[in-house]
Design an enzyme around this catalytic site. Sequence first.
Site: not given
Ligand code: BMA
Length: 368
Positions: A134, A194, A199, A265, A299
């Site tokens: 991320h 994703e 997003w 999800y 995921e």
């Molecule tokens: C997302 C959430 C966030 C987190 C990110 C990275 O889906 O769980 O809170 O910071 O993943 O782990």
Amino acid sequence: MILFFLFLPLSCKNDKKEDLKKDISVEKDDIKTKRSIDTEDLISKLYTISKKGFAIGHQDATSYGLNWKHEDSPEVIKSDVKEVSGKLPAVYGFDIGHIELNNTHNLDSVSFTTMRQLMIDAYKKGGIITVSWHADNPTSNGDSWDKTSTVSDIIKGGKHHDKYQLWVKRVADFLKSVEINNQPIPVVFRPFHEMNGSWFWWGEGNCSVEDYKTLWIETVNLLRDTHQLNNLLYAYSPNKLNPTDDYMKYYPGDEYVDIFGIDIYDFKDSEGFINSLQHDLAIVKEIAEQKQKPYAFTETGLETLSTPNWFTEVLYPNLENTGISWVLFWRNARPDHHYMPYKGHPIVDDFKAFEALPKTLFLEDLTN
Ligand code: BMA
């Protein structure tokens, strides 16, 4: 033109085919030589697993759980999954968001020193390591969810290309440092996931499809060639497919992807979730088999696990025959943001029943 080809002598056509075959196998061998033996072994392991069942994974499994943090008692390896089922997970997800900033801790406050130790510990025990990223937005310095246009700025020719190259170097340095006897351990690296959702800054509508693919290719070239990382398998994982989505829309090419994946999800809608599982995993399976690469459910989760018998009745029947190598449940962060049971959770008995089903493989099932 058509006529010309029709009248080509057969031998010439065959020669061409042979040449093409040679090119493909040279290419494949070339990529293989860039991977360590352990990394090649991981590919075989993923196939072996998929023939027996599917490995159970948890994001940040050993870093923290509900009401505990590894850093508070670093001498023990704890996990919510183990606490409720008696078994450690087989797959360990980590996120290296903020390594690019040279920070000491990731975006969820896990120290990179701890992360490195936990990765090595899990690998030594026979676990599989998968890493997502991320990353912050290189143009705005906002987070991954900051949609300021940036992909065109960071690929070759872009105004933040140098900055991005430094970020990738930091990723490379970290992933190289996760080593045993100077040999970096194999890691499934799953960047820019994703992308068909809107997003993240690398997502749909926030960059062009071509720029996305370029970013992926340049990132792999930096890691694999410039920084000589021989321990990574690259996983491509779009989000759940909407009716008009093409799974391959952002696919950067066979040389840059080793594993196919998908993130789906359950947003408290079992029926919609099941439909997506059945539809999307069939597509992933078909493509992966055609491309001869492993595939996984990269995921998933039902936040707070509020649907009774979710593991045995919603999930398991729809995974047992899919051929996935693993399923990764998202992190246990807080009472309102967790995807695996913890001690005292109402779904514990269902999770234990899930563990006892023939296809769910935990760490000890892999090593046995
Ligand atoms: C997302 C959430 C966030 C987190 C990110 C990275 O889906 O769980 O809170 O910071 O993943 O782990």
